[in-house]
Each structure stands twice: as structure tokens, then as C-alpha cells.
Design a protein around this motif. Structure first.
Motif, PDB file in Angstrom:
ATOM      1  N   GLN A 247       1.121  -1.110   0.301  1.00 27.22           N
ATOM      2  CA  GLN A 247       0.191   0.111   0.236  1.00 27.22           C
ATOM      3  C   GLN A 247       1.099   1.012  -0.124  1.00 27.22           C
ATOM      4  O   GLN A 247       1.086   2.494  -0.630  1.00 27.22           O
ATOM      5  CB  GLN A 247      -0.875  -0.084   1.090  1.00 27.22           C
ATOM      6  CG  GLN A 247      -1.329   0.881   1.366  1.00 27.22           C
ATOM      7  CD  GLN A 247      -2.548   1.791   0.991  1.00 27.22           C
ATOM      8  OE1 GLN A 247      -2.773   1.571  -0.065  1.00 27.22           O
ATOM      9  NE2 GLN A 247      -3.633   2.556   0.807  1.00 27.22           N
ATOM     10  N   ASN A 248       2.188   1.416   0.861  1.00 32.14           N
ATOM     11  CA  ASN A 248       2.983   2.532   0.529  1.00 32.14           C
ATOM     12  C   ASN A 248       3.068   2.877  -0.601  1.00 32.14           C
ATOM     13  O   ASN A 248       3.673   3.284  -0.993  1.00 32.14           O
ATOM     14  CB  ASN A 248       3.706   2.323   2.091  1.00 32.14           C
ATOM     15  CG  ASN A 248       3.005   2.968   3.287  1.00 32.14           C
ATOM     16  OD1 ASN A 248       2.427   3.882   3.322  1.00 32.14           O
ATOM     17  ND2 ASN A 248       3.931   1.782   4.711  1.00 32.14           N
ATOM     18  N   GLU A 249       3.758   2.035  -1.245  1.00 31.58           N
ATOM     19  CA  GLU A 249       4.967   1.521  -2.314  1.00 31.58           C
ATOM     20  C   GLU A 249       3.808   2.574  -3.419  1.00 31.58           C
ATOM     21  O   GLU A 249       4.540   3.100  -4.379  1.00 31.58           O
ATOM     22  CB  GLU A 249       4.868   0.534  -2.539  1.00 31.58           C
ATOM     23  CG  GLU A 249       6.285  -0.188  -1.673  1.00 31.58           C
ATOM     24  CD  GLU A 249       6.664  -1.537  -1.947  1.00 31.58           C
ATOM     25  OE1 GLU A 249       6.256  -2.093  -3.112  1.00 31.58           O
ATOM     26  OE2 GLU A 249       7.335  -2.351  -0.843  1.00 31.58           O
ATOM     27  N   VAL A 250       2.550   1.986  -3.679  1.00 32.80           N
ATOM     28  CA  VAL A 250       2.332   2.157  -5.056  1.00 32.80           C
ATOM     29  C   VAL A 250       1.209   3.339  -4.641  1.00 32.80           C
ATOM     30  O   VAL A 250       0.251   3.837  -5.283  1.00 32.80           O
ATOM     31  CB  VAL A 250       1.324   0.764  -4.725  1.00 32.80           C
ATOM     32  CG1 VAL A 250       2.469  -0.277  -6.110  1.00 32.80           C
ATOM     33  CG2 VAL A 250       0.470   0.515  -4.256  1.00 32.80           C
ATOM     34  N   ARG A 251       0.924   3.670  -3.555  1.00 32.73           N
ATOM     35  CA  ARG A 251      -0.223   4.870  -3.175  1.00 32.73           C
ATOM     36  C   ARG A 251       0.076   5.853  -4.575  1.00 32.73           C
ATOM     37  O   ARG A 251      -0.463   6.450  -5.023  1.00 32.73           O
ATOM     38  CB  ARG A 251      -0.109   5.942  -2.038  1.00 32.73           C
ATOM     39  CG  ARG A 251      -1.084   6.335  -1.669  1.00 32.73           C
ATOM     40  CD  ARG A 251      -0.552   6.889  -0.451  1.00 32.73           C
ATOM     41  NE  ARG A 251      -0.616   5.868   1.351  1.00 32.73           N
ATOM     42  CZ  ARG A 251      -0.608   5.649   1.681  1.00 32.73           C
ATOM     43  NH1 ARG A 251       1.120   5.914   1.640  1.00 32.73           N
ATOM     44  NH2 ARG A 251      -0.521   5.204   2.401  1.00 32.73           N
ATOM     45  N   PRO A 252       1.936   6.658  -4.683  1.00 28.97           N
ATOM     46  CA  PRO A 252       1.642   7.847  -5.434  1.00 28.97           C
ATOM     47  C   PRO A 252       1.575   7.401  -6.668  1.00 28.97           C
ATOM     48  O   PRO A 252       0.934   8.187  -7.547  1.00 28.97           O
ATOM     49  CB  PRO A 252       3.114   7.680  -5.389  1.00 28.97           C
ATOM     50  CG  PRO A 252       3.519   7.616  -4.183  1.00 28.97           C
ATOM     51  CD  PRO A 252       2.550   5.823  -3.813  1.00 28.97           C
ATOM     52  N   PHE A 253       0.976   6.326  -7.208  1.00 30.14           N
ATOM     53  CA  PHE A 253       0.276   5.604  -7.944  1.00 30.14           C
ATOM     54  C   PHE A 253      -1.255   5.829  -8.427  1.00 30.14           C
ATOM     55  O   PHE A 253      -1.569   5.690  -9.598  1.00 30.14           O
ATOM     56  CB  PHE A 253       0.918   4.643  -8.868  1.00 30.14           C
ATOM     57  CG  PHE A 253       2.507   4.426  -8.825  1.00 30.14           C
ATOM     58  CD1 PHE A 253       3.190   5.354  -9.446  1.00 30.14           C
ATOM     59  CD2 PHE A 253       2.815   3.468  -8.607  1.00 30.14           C
ATOM     60  CE1 PHE A 253       4.104   5.433  -9.125  1.00 30.14           C
ATOM     61  CE2 PHE A 253       4.662   3.271  -7.714  1.00 30.14           C
ATOM     62  CZ  PHE A 253       5.346   4.070  -9.033  1.00 30.14           C
ATOM     63  N   GLY A 254      -1.822   6.319  -7.630  1.00 30.39           N
ATOM     64  CA  GLY A 254      -3.112   6.075  -7.517  1.00 30.39           C
ATOM     65  C   GLY A 254      -3.447   4.694  -7.376  1.00 30.39           C
ATOM     66  O   GLY A 254      -5.238   4.858  -7.396  1.00 30.39           O
ATOM     67  N   ILE A 255      -2.797   3.975  -7.132  1.00 31.59           N
ATOM     68  CA  ILE A 255      -3.087   1.991  -6.240  1.00 31.59           C
ATOM     69  C   ILE A 255      -3.598   2.156  -5.031  1.00 31.59           C
ATOM     70  O   ILE A 255      -2.678   3.227  -4.294  1.00 31.59           O
ATOM     71  CB  ILE A 255      -1.967   1.391  -7.632  1.00 31.59           C
ATOM     72  CG1 ILE A 255      -2.232   1.254  -8.621  1.00 31.59           C
ATOM     73  CG2 ILE A 255      -2.712  -0.103  -6.887  1.00 31.59           C
ATOM     74  CD1 ILE A 255      -0.715   0.781  -8.755  1.00 31.59           C
ATOM     75  N   SER A 256      -4.700   1.407  -4.804  1.00 30.54           N
ATOM     76  CA  SER A 256      -5.257   1.515  -3.219  1.00 30.54           C
ATOM     77  C   SER A 256      -5.103  -0.272  -3.009  1.00 30.54           C
ATOM     78  O   SER A 256      -5.375  -0.378  -3.666  1.00 30.54           O
ATOM     79  CB  SER A 256      -6.376   2.235  -2.300  1.00 30.54           C
ATOM     80  OG  SER A 256      -7.630   1.640  -3.900  1.00 30.54           O
ATOM     81  N   VAL A 257      -4.933  -0.238  -1.868  1.00 31.91           N
ATOM     82  CA  VAL A 257      -4.265  -1.666  -1.994  1.00 31.91           C
ATOM     83  C   VAL A 257      -4.683  -2.143  -0.400  1.00 31.91           C
ATOM     84  O   VAL A 257      -4.805  -0.731   0.342  1.00 31.91           O
ATOM     85  CB  VAL A 257      -3.232  -2.282  -1.681  1.00 31.91           C
ATOM     86  CG1 VAL A 257      -2.664  -3.626  -1.366  1.00 31.91           C
ATOM     87  CG2 VAL A 257      -2.553  -2.015  -2.744  1.00 31.91           C
ATOM     88  N   CYS A 258      -5.346  -3.195   0.267  1.00 32.82           N
ATOM     89  CA  CYS A 258      -6.099  -3.665   1.462  1.00 32.82           C
ATOM     90  C   CYS A 258      -6.308  -4.851   1.524  1.00 32.82           C
ATOM     91  O   CYS A 258      -6.028  -5.886   0.860  1.00 32.82           O
ATOM     92  CB  CYS A 258      -8.014  -2.625   1.758  1.00 32.82           C
ATOM     93  SG  CYS A 258      -8.990  -3.662   0.353  1.00 32.82           S
ATOM     94  N   ALA A 259      -6.362  -5.960   3.316  1.00 30.18           N
ATOM     95  CA  ALA A 259      -6.651  -7.005   3.109  1.00 30.18           C
ATOM     96  C   ALA A 259      -7.937  -6.363   3.666  1.00 30.18           C
ATOM     97  O   ALA A 259      -8.067  -6.094   4.109  1.00 30.18           O
ATOM     98  CB  ALA A 259      -5.423  -7.257   3.803  1.00 30.18           C
ATOM     99  N   VAL A 260      -8.810  -8.023   2.967  1.00 33.04           N
ATOM    100  CA  VAL A 260      -9.838  -7.603   4.494  1.00 33.04           C
ATOM    101  C   VAL A 260     -10.553  -9.654   5.233  1.00 33.04           C
ATOM    102  O   VAL A 260      -9.518 -10.595   4.805  1.00 33.04           O
ATOM    103  CB  VAL A 260     -10.955  -8.487   2.879  1.00 33.04           C
ATOM    104  CG1 VAL A 260     -12.857  -8.627   3.501  1.00 33.04           C
ATOM    105  CG2 VAL A 260     -11.371  -7.215   2.203  1.00 33.04           C
ATOM    106  N   MET A 261     -10.377  -9.126   6.637  1.00 32.39           N
ATOM    107  CA  MET A 261     -10.274  -9.900   7.143  1.00 32.39           C
ATOM    108  C   MET A 261     -12.194 -10.826   7.206  1.00 32.39           C
ATOM    109  O   MET A 261     -11.903  -9.791   8.650  1.00 32.39           O
ATOM    110  CB  MET A 261      -9.483  -9.357   8.571  1.00 32.39           C
ATOM    111  CG  MET A 261      -8.356  -9.841   8.207  1.00 32.39           C
ATOM    112  SD  MET A 261      -6.682  -8.953   9.933  1.00 32.39           S
ATOM    113  CE  MET A 261      -7.787  -7.517   9.025  1.00 32.39           C
ATOM    114  N   PRO A 262     -13.443 -11.276   6.779  1.00 36.16           N
ATOM    115  CA  PRO A 262     -13.383 -11.354   7.240  1.00 36.16           C
ATOM    116  C   PRO A 262     -14.349 -11.771   8.035  1.00 36.16           C
ATOM    117  O   PRO A 262     -16.078 -11.879   8.705  1.00 36.16           O
ATOM    118  CB  PRO A 262     -14.514 -11.621   6.260  1.00 36.16           C
ATOM    119  CG  PRO A 262     -13.447 -12.748   5.586  1.00 36.16           C
ATOM    120  CD  PRO A 262     -12.205 -11.783   5.806  1.00 36.16           C
TER     121      PRO A 262
END
Length: 220
Positions: A143-158
Motif C-alpha cells: 500500500q505504501n509503495e503504490v499509493r503515489p500511482f493512485g493504486i490502493s491496496v487493502c486486506a479483508v479479514m471477514p
């Protein structure tokens, strides 16, 4: 070129992955599910054969989606399997196989789509994880690496979900010095899963999360 969002779901031929793919399709996305085997009757979802433990296979499948659609907006990393039992008695082969699929499979898929998302100015990557998952550390770093490119990342723990994941879990129930604690723990875990939320409910939640532009990186 298709103007609707283009989504890839790994491990999308059954269970939570299939329900997620169907929910994304219902929301208007063009959806591709990547798995080793296709299953009939997934409306609005196209199957591409891919082995998530094989780099060339993953790269080829993602390249095919880009060739057909010209973009990739969403990646849901769902492929994975569980192991239950004492770490002491879990074979190295089983442990390595789980990491190859659950962690490195997600990494292969992410590395394949990030150049596409970066070139188009953004995208969304959602990884299926759990409170017991080591995937969370990877997601936080990515998430920290790709944030500047407008890419968001998350993990879902349902949490606990009643799906094929429980029956497909690799069991190592050797007890020896553990006095039945392993079997009791596994039995409770499986009961909680089997009485948990439906894969349809989980799929709808994951799809809604994937359709958001951004979110906090860890979602429980």
C-alpha cells in the motif's frame, strides 16, 4: 474498449471467490476469474485458466485480460487454502505449498497488474486475509509503495465463513505431547466456520470493498 470497470478475481471458481466475482458482475464490472479449473454456471464471469503458483501462468492470464479489455481496475486475490495442526508436526512441504499459493500467489498477481494500473493512473487491489494471516504485512508494505500511482491496496479479514475452505483445509492432527489440545482447537475453529456467514454475504462485502476507490489497509 469496455468502459465499465474490469476486475480479476483469483481462485474465483468456487466459494467466496465465485460469490465475489458474481457480485462484481452484478455491479456492472467485466469480471475474469483465474483458477486452475473452470466451473459452469457463473453468470457474467469469464474464466481464464491460471495456476497462481506459476509465474508464467499468472503473467499470461493477466496479459490476456489487458489485451482483451485494455485496462484492469480491480484485482481480488482470493486463491488460498488452510492448514490446521501443530506447527511442530506440519510438514515443510505443506507449509511451503501454503505460502506459495496464499502469499506468493497474491504477490504474483499484484506484480502482474501493478504496471497496468500504474500506466492507467490507478486501480484497486484487495487481498483476502485473516487475523492469522501473514499476508497483512505484505499488504501494508505494498500500500505504501503504490499509493503515489493512485493504486490502493487493502486486506479483508471477514471472520468465520461457511465455505469449502473448511473442508479443503489440510489437516495435521498428530497430537503426541499436546494432549488433545490440537484436535479440540481445530474442532472449535471448524464449528465457528461452519456456522459463520454465508459465502454470498462475504462475496457481496468483498465486492463493495473492491469497488471503493480507497479504504484503510486492514479491514476486519
Amino acid at each position: 474498449m469496455n468502459t465499465s470497470k474490469v476486475a480479476i478475481v483469483t481462485g474465483g471458481s468456487g466459494g467466496i471467490g465465485r460469490c465475489t466475482a458474481m457480485s462484481l458482475a452484478k455491479a456492472g464490472c467485466k469480471v475474469y476469474e483465474l483458477s486452475r479449473h473452470a466451473k459452469e454456471g457463473t453468470p457474467g464471469v469469464e474464466h481464464l485458466t491460471a495456476d497462481m503458483t506459476d509465474e508464467a501462468s499468472v503473467q499470461a492470464a493477466v496479459a490476456e485480460v489487458e489485451r482483451r479489455e485494455g485496462r484492469i481496475d480491480i484485482l481480488v486475490c482470493n486463491a488460498g487454502f488452510g492448514i490446521s495442526g501443530a506447527a511442530e508436526y506440519t510438514s515443510p512441504d505443506d507449509a511451503h505449498a501454503q505460502l506459495e499459493l496464499n502469499l506468493y500467489g497474491a504477490d504474483r498477481a499484484a506484480r502482474a497488474v501493478i504496471p497496468v494500473m500504474r500506466a492507467q493512473g490507478g486501480g484497486r487491489i484487495v487481498c483476502m486475509s485473516s487475523i492469522a494471516g501473514i499476508l497483512n504485512a505484505y499488504v501494508l508494505a505494498l500500500q505504501n509503495e503504490v499509493r503515489p500511482f493512485g493504486i490502493s491496496v487493502c486486506a479483508v479479514m471477514p471472520g468465520d465463513i461457511s465455505s469449502g475452505f473448511t473442508s479443503n483445509r489440510k489437516k495435521t492432527l498428530r497430537e503426541d505431547a499436546y494432549g488433545g489440545r490440537v484436535a479440540r482447537s481445530v474442532a472449535k475453529m471448524e464449528h465457528d466456520e461452519e456456522t459463520g456467514m454465508s459465502p454470498e454475504t462475504a462475496g457481496e462485502f468483498i465486492a463493495k470493498t473492491a469497488l471503493r476507490k480507497s479504504s484503510r489497509p486492514l479491514i476486519a
